[in-house]
Structure formats: C-alpha cells, structure tokens
Design a protein around this motif. Structure first.
Motif, PDB file in Angstrom:
ATOM      1  N   UNK A 124       0.786  -1.227   0.000  1.00 26.51           N
ATOM      2  CA  UNK A 124       0.000   0.000   0.000  1.00 26.51           C
ATOM      3  C   UNK A 124       0.816   1.274   0.000  1.00 26.51           C
ATOM      4  N   UNK A 125       1.928   1.297  -0.716  1.00 31.02           N
ATOM      5  CA  UNK A 125       2.724   2.525  -0.773  1.00 31.02           C
ATOM      6  C   UNK A 125       1.945   3.602  -1.521  1.00 31.02           C
ATOM      7  N   UNK A 126       2.256   4.851  -1.199  1.00 30.24           N
ATOM      8  CA  UNK A 126       1.555   5.978  -1.803  1.00 30.24           C
ATOM      9  C   UNK A 126       2.305   6.558  -3.000  1.00 30.24           C
ATOM     10  N   UNK A 127       3.600   6.372  -3.003  1.00 27.93           N
ATOM     11  CA  UNK A 127       4.412   6.867  -4.101  1.00 27.93           C
ATOM     12  C   UNK A 127       5.674   6.019  -4.221  1.00 27.93           C
ATOM     13  N   UNK A 128       6.315   6.095  -5.386  1.00 27.09           N
ATOM     14  CA  UNK A 128       7.484   5.264  -5.654  1.00 27.09           C
ATOM     15  C   UNK A 128       8.638   6.134  -6.128  1.00 27.09           C
ATOM     16  N   UNK A 129       9.824   5.856  -5.594  1.00 23.28           N
ATOM     17  CA  UNK A 129      11.057   6.458  -6.085  1.00 23.28           C
ATOM     18  C   UNK A 129      11.887   5.331  -6.695  1.00 23.28           C
ATOM     19  N   UNK A 130      12.228   5.470  -7.960  1.00 17.86           N
ATOM     20  CA  UNK A 130      12.980   4.435  -8.665  1.00 17.86           C
ATOM     21  C   UNK A 130      14.450   4.838  -8.730  1.00 17.86           C
ATOM     22  N   UNK A 167      15.173   8.452 -10.769  1.00 12.32           N
ATOM     23  CA  UNK A 167      16.532   8.980 -10.806  1.00 12.32           C
ATOM     24  C   UNK A 167      17.217   8.297 -11.987  1.00 12.32           C
ATOM     25  N   UNK A 168      17.521   9.053 -13.016  1.00  9.50           N
ATOM     26  CA  UNK A 168      18.019   8.444 -14.255  1.00  9.50           C
ATOM     27  C   UNK A 168      19.489   8.032 -14.137  1.00  9.50           C
ATOM     28  N   UNK A 169      20.320   8.909 -13.613  1.00 15.31           N
ATOM     29  CA  UNK A 169      21.721   8.567 -13.344  1.00 15.31           C
ATOM     30  C   UNK A 169      22.235   9.476 -12.244  1.00 15.31           C
ATOM     31  N   UNK A 325      24.892   8.452   0.449  1.00 11.62           N
ATOM     32  CA  UNK A 325      24.690   9.085  -0.858  1.00 11.62           C
ATOM     33  C   UNK A 325      23.375   8.629  -1.484  1.00 11.62           C
ATOM     34  N   UNK A 326      23.078   7.331  -1.391  1.00 11.92           N
ATOM     35  CA  UNK A 326      21.812   6.823  -1.913  1.00 11.92           C
ATOM     36  C   UNK A 326      20.637   7.450  -1.172  1.00 11.92           C
ATOM     37  N   UNK A 327      20.788   7.593   0.136  1.00 16.20           N
ATOM     38  CA  UNK A 327      19.739   8.220   0.944  1.00 16.20           C
ATOM     39  C   UNK A 327      19.470   9.640   0.468  1.00 16.20           C
ATOM     40  N   UNK A 328      20.534  10.374   0.214  1.00 13.96           N
ATOM     41  CA  UNK A 328      20.393  11.753  -0.249  1.00 13.96           C
ATOM     42  C   UNK A 328      19.730  11.806  -1.626  1.00 13.96           C
ATOM     43  N   UNK A 329      20.065  10.854  -2.494  1.00 17.56           N
ATOM     44  CA  UNK A 329      19.449  10.801  -3.822  1.00 17.56           C
ATOM     45  C   UNK A 329      17.930  10.637  -3.715  1.00 17.56           C
ATOM     46  N   UNK A 330      17.498   9.747  -2.822  1.00 13.72           N
ATOM     47  CA  UNK A 330      16.064   9.514  -2.648  1.00 13.72           C
ATOM     48  C   UNK A 330      15.391  10.753  -2.080  1.00 13.72           C
ATOM     49  N   UNK A 331      16.024  11.369  -1.080  1.00 13.94           N
ATOM     50  CA  UNK A 331      15.438  12.575  -0.485  1.00 13.94           C
ATOM     51  C   UNK A 331      15.331  13.705  -1.503  1.00 13.94           C
ATOM     52  N   UNK A 332      16.346  13.845  -2.345  1.00 12.99           N
ATOM     53  CA  UNK A 332      16.304  14.876  -3.384  1.00 12.99           C
ATOM     54  C   UNK A 332      15.162  14.612  -4.367  1.00 12.99           C
ATOM     55  N   UNK A 333      14.998  13.336  -4.743  1.00 13.41           N
ATOM     56  CA  UNK A 333      13.933  12.986  -5.687  1.00 13.41           C
ATOM     57  C   UNK A 333      12.561  13.297  -5.107  1.00 13.41           C
ATOM     58  N   UNK A 334      12.409  13.131  -3.801  1.00 14.84           N
ATOM     59  CA  UNK A 334      11.123  13.403  -3.160  1.00 14.84           C
ATOM     60  C   UNK A 334      10.871  14.897  -2.999  1.00 14.84           C
ATOM     61  N   UNK A 335      11.942  15.664  -2.783  1.00 12.24           N
ATOM     62  CA  UNK A 335      11.786  17.087  -2.494  1.00 12.24           C
ATOM     63  C   UNK A 335      11.747  17.948  -3.744  1.00 12.24           C
ATOM     64  N   UNK A 336      12.379  17.477  -4.802  1.00 11.23           N
ATOM     65  CA  UNK A 336      12.483  18.278  -6.007  1.00 11.23           C
ATOM     66  C   UNK A 336      11.575  17.722  -7.099  1.00 11.23           C
ATOM     67  N   UNK A 338      11.305  15.612  -9.795  1.00 10.13           N
ATOM     68  CA  UNK A 338      12.036  14.514 -10.421  1.00 10.13           C
ATOM     69  C   UNK A 338      11.369  14.126 -11.731  1.00 10.13           C
ATOM     70  N   UNK A 339      12.088  13.414 -12.566  1.00  8.65           N
ATOM     71  CA  UNK A 339      11.516  12.984 -13.838  1.00  8.65           C
ATOM     72  C   UNK A 339      10.574  11.805 -13.614  1.00  8.65           C
TER      73      UNK A 339
END
Length: 399
Positions: A124-130, A167-169, A325-336, A338-339
């Motif tokens: 039951x997740x509400x959103x996904x970060x890939x 997150x593409x790259x 670093x991976x943690x920061x990538x996910x947080x950035x994708x959620x806050x900004x 993202x594609x």
C-alpha cells in the motif's frame, strides 16, 4: 473543540533496479535461459524460435559459466548485497523521518521486477522512487530496466495510478564521488610510493555504435565521473596520480569502447608500472565481473605483464558513505521535481524506435535500441557460428 487531525505521512516505496545473477550453480542455466528468452536481448525472425534458441544457448553456455561461478564460491553475491543495500537505505531513510520501504527489482533473476511491483502494491505505498544501481546511464542497463518497469506500468491499472519519481543517473553525486574516492585513497596510501601509484579505472564496456550511432551517454558519464574522482583524490591526497580509463567485458566481432582493459594492462606492464590501483568504476556491488574477471583474469594478465603490486579497490557494497549518498538521492527525488518513468525510459534522441519494424538476422539500429545485454553478443550470425562450434559465448552470464 475537536483536535486537528494529523496528516498521515506518505508511504514511500524505493525501488532499486539491478541486473541479477545466479545464486547457485544450478541457477546458471535457467538464468541464461531467462536472458535469451527475452526478445529484447535477441529477437529472432520467427517468434516461435525464441524459446528453443534460448534453451540451446543456455545449454551450451551453462558449463563454462558454472566453472566461473565455482571460482568465486558457487554463485553470484549480487542479490545478497543488493538486499543488504536496500535494508541499509531503508534504515537511513526511516531514521530521517521518511516512511520508506525498499524493494529490489532484478532484470533477469529473482526477485524479478514484476515481483517487486507486486510487493509494493501489496504494502500500500503511496508513491514510488525508482533508483537504478547503475551510477551511469546506458540504454543497455538502466534504460532496459526502466523500459521493463514501463511495460509493467502500462499493463497494470493499479500500478499506473501510483506517482513515480525516477533517478536516471547519479554519476556526479558528491556523496558517491566521495565514497569511491575514500576507498581508492586507502589503496593508494598502501602503496610503497603513493604519489606514483597508477590509478586504473575499469568500466564495463558497450559497443562503440551505442555511443556513436545511438547517442548513448554512457561514455560521457564515465569520463566525467573519472575526472570528478581524480579531482577529489587530488584534494584529499595533495597530489595527482597517473591514471588510465579502459573498458572490460567485450564480446563478439563488433568494436567496443576502447581502450580495452586487457590491452591497457599489458601496455602498463610493458611501461614498467609497478603499483596499480584498479577501480571497478561502473560497479557498486561485488559480482562475477569484479570477483572473477578483475580479481582472477586481469590480475594474472597484469602480473604476467610485469605489474608487481596489483591492488583492486573494493566495490562500494554497503559502505556507510555510499548508503548515505543513496539516501540523499532519494530525499532529493522526493523534495524536487524529479523525472517521471516515461522520461526515464526515453531513449537518446539519435534513436528512432520502431518496435513494429522489420527485424533481420544480425544487428541493426532497432536491435540495438531494444537491447538489454544483447550488446554482449555482437551479431546473431556470430552466435550461430559459435553454436556450431559449441563455443563458450564468453562474457554472457557473468553478471
């Protein structure tokens, strides 16, 4: 007065994309069968030939691949390491107040992408970060995984309703650069003369046509990443080291990105390089291409060529700085902003996909577009020649 209702924090599913690999000797043949059953790997003129062809190739190749996996303990550690990375990432995110659950989606072995999608829907997740565990984008790695995810989304109404950020790259993320530089610096400082130690970046290769004809950004991202690491090392160590960037794991008669790792190692040995610090720059987890190809095959080649001190930088695995670093990538994708998935799966502008076009024996623009790891074969004609000789198809299955 009624108490103000507290807004529920969204449940975030973090989907880690990777290739997958056989965990036991008995998994090797079915893993290869999965690989070749996929028409995005090899598309034959007659669809009915796909599975018999896959069975034939996997049968011929499995013995050689099994030998390689026996040399590293009997199977790929990729699933175990990736799951541990997922657990560490999940823990970090939760400590930061994010209601996150991590899922592993492998392209060609368990747990498959479809299974991971089923799990995140059931939870039951509400959103996904890939987040692909490939720092550098290529149409043959991240691109293939994004397109598989896109296919599932297009056929699953429940999945299609979930917001997805991709997150593409992330080859230039400061935390990733720092984490890798730390591991490299440790090996450099262990050399007799750290200032003269030669840094050898070895990236997984792709056919030259991917870059020149299809517009794959992979090489540009590898080169840019290498420069960022070298600059970080210069600041950290106080000196610049000589370096080489080469590409490993080429297969078949087509030209791949150069220089080839084996040729570059031979040349450095002949030039009298004694301390060699080998960096598997495009791999973030230990697997067959680090443990067998680099640690055994390339080490022997370099030593024979004259290198006295062959030091291989370990893969990042669950290094705390890397997980941060991976943690920061996910947080950035959620806050900004993202594609989305369609943008992530989009092929380079030079490519004009035509899934309904005519398919022929051998490689053409279409087959290169829709390749997963097909680049490792070169041409179907080459495959058929190898089959007739019962050759090993060296390089495939070593993932």
């Amino acid at each position: 007065m009624e108490a103000t209702a507290t807004k529920r924090q969204p449940r975030v599913g973090v989907l880690l994309l990777n290739l997958g690999g056989p965990e036991r000797i008995q998994d090797v043949k079915p893993f290869l069968y999965n690989l070749f059953s996929d028409p995005e790997i090899i598309r034959l003129p007659v669809a009915a030939m796909q599975k018999p062809f896959a069975w034939l190739i996997s049968s011929l190749r499995s013995g050689k691949s099994q030998q390689a996996y026996r040399s590293i303990g009997g199977g790929s550690p990729l699933r175990r390491i990736t799951k541990q990375q997922a657990r560490e990432l999940q823990s970090n995110l939760r400590q930061k107040g994010v209601d996150a659950t991590s899922y592993v989606a492998m392209r060609y072995w368990h747990p498959f992408t479809e299974s991971a999608v089923a799990d995140l829907k059931a939870d039951g997740v509400d959103q996904v970060v890939v987040l692909p565990l490939y720092p550098h984008f290529s149409i043959s790695t991240s691109g293939s995984s994004f397109r598989e995810l896109q296919r599932l989304r297009n056929t699953d109404p429940a999945f299609s309703r979930l917001p997805i950020r991709c997150i593409r790259s992330w080859y230039d993320h400061p935390g990733y650069i720092q984490a890798l530089a730390n591991l490299i610096a440790r090996e450099i400082l262990a050399c007799e003369d750290p200032a003269t130690a030669h840094i050898f970046f070895s990236a997984h290769g792709v056919p030259k046509s991917y870059v020149e004809d299809a517009g794959d950004p992979y090489q540009l991202e590898i080169v840019a990443c290498s420069k960022l690491i070298l600059e970080q090392l210069r600041q950290q160590l106080g000196h610049s080291n000589p370096f080489t960037l080469a590409y490993q794991s080429r297969v078949g008669p087509v030209e791949w990105l150069k220089p080839y790792t084996e040729d570059a190692l031979q040349e450095l040995g002949e030039q009298g390089v004694k301390d060699l610090v080998v960096v598997p720059i495009s791999f973030v987890s230990e697997h067959i291409e680090t443990l067998e190809e680099i640690d055994i095959d390339y080490r022997e080649l370099a030593t024979t060529a004259g290198v006295k001190n062959f030091r291989r930088v370990p893969a990042l695995d669950t290094d705390p700085a890397f997980i941060a670093a991976l943690t920061d990538l996910v947080e950035q994708a959620m806050a900004e902003t993202a594609i989305n998935l369609d943008q992530a799966a989009q092929l380079p502008s030079k490519v004009t996909p035509n899934a309904q076009g005519k398919w022929t024996w051998g490689w053409n623009n279409n087959t290169e577009i829709w390749n997963g790891r097909a680049a490792m074969l070169g041409t179907v004609a080459f495959l058929m020649e190898v089959i007739s000789r019962h050759g090993p198809l060296h390089g495939l299955g070593l993932l």
